[in-house]
Design an enzyme around this catalytic site. Structure first.
Site, PDB file in Angstrom:
ATOM      1  N   LYS A 197       0.817  -1.217   0.000  1.00 41.51           N
ATOM      2  CA  LYS A 197       0.000   0.000   0.000  1.00 41.51           C
ATOM      3  C   LYS A 197       0.847   1.263   0.000  1.00 41.51           C
ATOM      4  O   LYS A 197       0.490   2.250  -0.642  1.00 41.51           O
ATOM      5  CB  LYS A 197      -0.931   0.022   1.213  1.00 41.51           C
ATOM      6  CG  LYS A 197      -2.152  -0.858   1.043  1.00 41.51           C
ATOM      7  CD  LYS A 197      -3.232  -0.425   2.010  1.00 41.51           C
ATOM      8  CE  LYS A 197      -4.549  -1.103   1.740  1.00 41.51           C
ATOM      9  NZ  LYS A 197      -5.563  -0.739   2.724  1.00 41.51           N
ATOM     10  N   LYS A 237     -11.617  -4.201  -3.225  1.00 34.82           N
ATOM     11  CA  LYS A 237     -12.471  -3.026  -3.435  1.00 34.82           C
ATOM     12  C   LYS A 237     -11.642  -1.829  -3.879  1.00 34.82           C
ATOM     13  O   LYS A 237     -12.188  -0.855  -4.384  1.00 34.82           O
ATOM     14  CB  LYS A 237     -13.324  -2.705  -2.199  1.00 34.82           C
ATOM     15  CG  LYS A 237     -12.654  -2.755  -0.845  1.00 34.82           C
ATOM     16  CD  LYS A 237     -13.689  -2.527   0.265  1.00 34.82           C
ATOM     17  CE  LYS A 237     -13.184  -2.789   1.661  1.00 34.82           C
ATOM     18  NZ  LYS A 237     -13.151  -4.113   2.159  1.00 34.82           N
ATOM     19  N   LYS A 293      -5.495 -10.472  -5.975  1.00 36.79           N
ATOM     20  CA  LYS A 293      -6.753 -10.756  -5.266  1.00 36.79           C
ATOM     21  C   LYS A 293      -7.845  -9.761  -5.669  1.00 36.79           C
ATOM     22  O   LYS A 293      -7.537  -8.618  -6.029  1.00 36.79           O
ATOM     23  CB  LYS A 293      -6.525 -10.780  -3.747  1.00 36.79           C
ATOM     24  CG  LYS A 293      -6.385  -9.440  -3.123  1.00 36.79           C
ATOM     25  CD  LYS A 293      -6.576  -9.473  -1.607  1.00 36.79           C
ATOM     26  CE  LYS A 293      -6.548  -8.026  -1.143  1.00 36.79           C
ATOM     27  NZ  LYS A 293      -6.670  -7.725   0.215  1.00 36.79           N
TER      28      LYS A 293
HETATM   29  P1  TYM Z   1     -10.511  -6.061   4.505  1.00 40.02           P
HETATM   30  O1  TYM Z   1     -11.491  -4.986   4.805  1.00 40.02           O
HETATM   31  O2  TYM Z   1      -9.513  -5.816   3.419  1.00 40.02           O
HETATM   32  O3  TYM Z   1     -11.272  -7.390   4.168  1.00 40.02           O
HETATM   33  C1  TYM Z   1     -12.247  -7.910   5.058  1.00 40.02           C
HETATM   34  C2  TYM Z   1     -12.204  -9.426   5.075  1.00 40.02           C
HETATM   35  O4  TYM Z   1     -12.414  -9.925   3.749  1.00 40.02           O
HETATM   36  C3  TYM Z   1     -11.357 -10.808   3.398  1.00 40.02           C
HETATM   37  N1  TYM Z   1     -11.073 -10.642   1.969  1.00 40.02           N
HETATM   38  C4  TYM Z   1     -10.998 -11.654   1.109  1.00 40.02           C
HETATM   39  N2  TYM Z   1     -11.139 -12.987   1.262  1.00 40.02           N
HETATM   40  C5  TYM Z   1     -11.013 -13.764   0.161  1.00 40.02           C
HETATM   41  N3  TYM Z   1     -10.735 -13.260  -1.076  1.00 40.02           N
HETATM   42  C6  TYM Z   1     -10.581 -11.936  -1.275  1.00 40.02           C
HETATM   43  N4  TYM Z   1     -10.316 -11.452  -2.487  1.00 40.02           N
HETATM   44  C7  TYM Z   1     -10.708 -11.062  -0.154  1.00 40.02           C
HETATM   45  N5  TYM Z   1     -10.627  -9.720   0.004  1.00 40.02           N
HETATM   46  C8  TYM Z   1     -10.840  -9.489   1.308  1.00 40.02           C
HETATM   47  C9  TYM Z   1     -10.173 -10.349   4.234  1.00 40.02           C
HETATM   48  O5  TYM Z   1      -9.207 -11.367   4.383  1.00 40.02           O
HETATM   49  C10 TYM Z   1     -10.844  -9.991   5.534  1.00 40.02           C
HETATM   50  O6  TYM Z   1     -11.059 -11.129   6.326  1.00 40.02           O
HETATM   51  N6  TYM Z   1      -7.221  -5.635   8.205  1.00 40.02           N
HETATM   52  C11 TYM Z   1      -8.511  -6.150   7.845  1.00 40.02           C
HETATM   53  C12 TYM Z   1      -9.642  -5.604   8.686  1.00 40.02           C
HETATM   54  C13 TYM Z   1      -9.487  -5.771  10.149  1.00 40.02           C
HETATM   55  C14 TYM Z   1      -9.625  -6.966  10.884  1.00 40.02           C
HETATM   56  C15 TYM Z   1      -9.447  -6.609  12.244  1.00 40.02           C
HETATM   57  C16 TYM Z   1      -9.863  -8.282  10.521  1.00 40.02           C
HETATM   58  C17 TYM Z   1      -9.239  -4.776  11.040  1.00 40.02           C
HETATM   59  N7  TYM Z   1      -9.217  -5.285  12.302  1.00 40.02           N
HETATM   60  C18 TYM Z   1      -9.516  -7.561  13.261  1.00 40.02           C
HETATM   61  C19 TYM Z   1      -9.941  -9.235  11.536  1.00 40.02           C
HETATM   62  C20 TYM Z   1      -9.756  -8.882  12.882  1.00 40.02           C
HETATM   63  C21 TYM Z   1      -8.788  -5.778   6.408  1.00 40.02           C
HETATM   64  O7  TYM Z   1      -8.255  -4.844   5.855  1.00 40.02           O
HETATM   65  O8  TYM Z   1      -9.741  -6.509   5.831  1.00 40.02           O
END
Ligand code: TYM
Length: 340
Positions: free
Chosen positions: A118, A204, A201
């Protein structure tokens, strides 16, 4: 003797845009399954503080946060059984994150692939929040003493860091206070790939909307995106193993399996020999069948934003009831004097 922790799940999604099929299959669908299993107390949050580590238009952030809450409920999160809330409404997250900023090491943060991706070459200009992002994520989890965290594959490294922070805190202060949390990276779709590039991957933040299916897409858009999805010219082979070097083809088979709730072997048994002109419309049909009702319910819920705010506000109060004593104990352990 090791402390026994209450079985508790926490996970979160950034409301930094509309949710994608990747978020749904890799995370949200799993959240619902863990809620329905009834084996763990479940907390799910919209991590708005994480979202602002990169620029967010305030109006869009508010809308996306409400829409994400609506998507959670539309997908089956029941606010009576799970605690659904906005991260910023539970101040203990940010308070514990500060303590963890002082536990985590710069070197640990600098090694995070998400930071490198990022911030890129322009890290001098990235926000300090983006660098410290994983410490806040560790705080999200550990402020509830969560034992299990369902996520997609891309969050694995952040969860390892969460374990390192818990272990270092416990070691430095000679306590057995924070659990060493287990990541739960399971199911057929832990890494849903872009529809334009099978090595990236689905995200969004991808500039191309054609690379992803959004939870808000209508049936025509879904069908069009799958029709235009990049593939190779070969038809589907007999076995899943033969898709090893065909990332785009494998991705579409994985998505089909996850949406239809069948194994990839069953998909192959049903569609071996099919060309893309046959398979892509079948995939679009399964997607519309599964996602259509969720999108419709999400749109219905978005008609009453005040009710969404009330539900997550109630969730924040319940979350805070768990978080407050854990923060107080943390402050006590590190040597802060409590107010009288
Ligand atoms: P984020 O917002 O990018 O994504 C949320 C969740 O969706 C999953 N995900 C995917 N799984 C499969 N294929 C994909 N293409 C894909 N894109 C996204 C992510 O693995 C995630 O589970 N850092 C985290 C948010 C967060 C969090 C937490 C998660 C903040 N605090 C505490 C768990 C526990 C994030 O950016 O996810």
């Amino acid at each position: 003797m090791a402390t026994a922790f209450t079985p508790r799940v926490l996970s979160g999604i950034q409301p930094s845009g509309g949710l994608t099929l990747g978020n749904y299959l890799g995370a949200l669908k799993r959240f619902v399954e863990m809620q329905d299993a009834g084996t763990h107390e479940c907390l799910y949050c919209l991590v708005d503080l994480h979202a602002i580590t990169v620029w967010q238009d305030p109006q869009a952030l508010r809308r996306n946060t409400r829409e994400a809450a609506a998507a959670f409920m539309a997908a089956g999160i029941d606010p009576a059984r799970s605690i659904l809330f906005n991260q910023s409404q539970v101040p203990e997250h940010a308070q514990l994150a500060w303590v963890f900023n002082c536990v985590a090491r710069m070197g640990w943060m600098g090694r995070m692939t998400q930071w490198k991706d990022k911030a890129g070459k322009n890290s001098e200009n990235a926000s300090l929040g983006l660098f410290a992002y994983p410490a806040l994520m560790a705080a999200d989890i550990l402020i509830y003493h969560a034992t299990h965290v369902p996520v997609g594959e891309d969050q694995k490294q952040h969860l390892e860091l969460t374990r390192d922070i818990a272990a270092k805190f416990n070691h430095d202060y000679k306590v057995d206070f924070f659990p060493i949390t287990e990541p739960v990276i399971e199911g057929p779709a832990t890494r849903v790939m872009s529809l334009r590039d099978g090595t990236k991957k689905m995200s969004k933040s991808d500039p191309s909307d054609m690379s992803r299916i959004n939870l808000s897409d209508d049936p025509d858009t879904i069908a069009q995106k799958f029709r235009k999805a990049r593939t190779d010219p070969e038809p589907l082979p007999e076995t899943y193993a033969e898709l090893k070097d065909r990332p785009e083809a494998r991705n579409l088979v994985d998505i089909y399996a996850a949406l239809a709730g069948i194994s990839t072997d069953e998909v192959m048994a049903q569609h071996a020999g099919a060309g893309w002109g046959q398979f892509k419309p079948a995939l679009a049909d399964v997607a519309v069948e599964t996602m259509g009702p969720i999108t419709a319910e999400m749109n219905r819920l978005m008609g009453d934003p005040a009710e969404i705010d009330r539900i997550v506000g109630d969730g924040a109060r319940r979350a805070s009831d768990i978080a407050a004593p854990i923060l107080a104990k943390t402050y006590d352990i590190v040597g802060m004097i409590s107010s009288r």
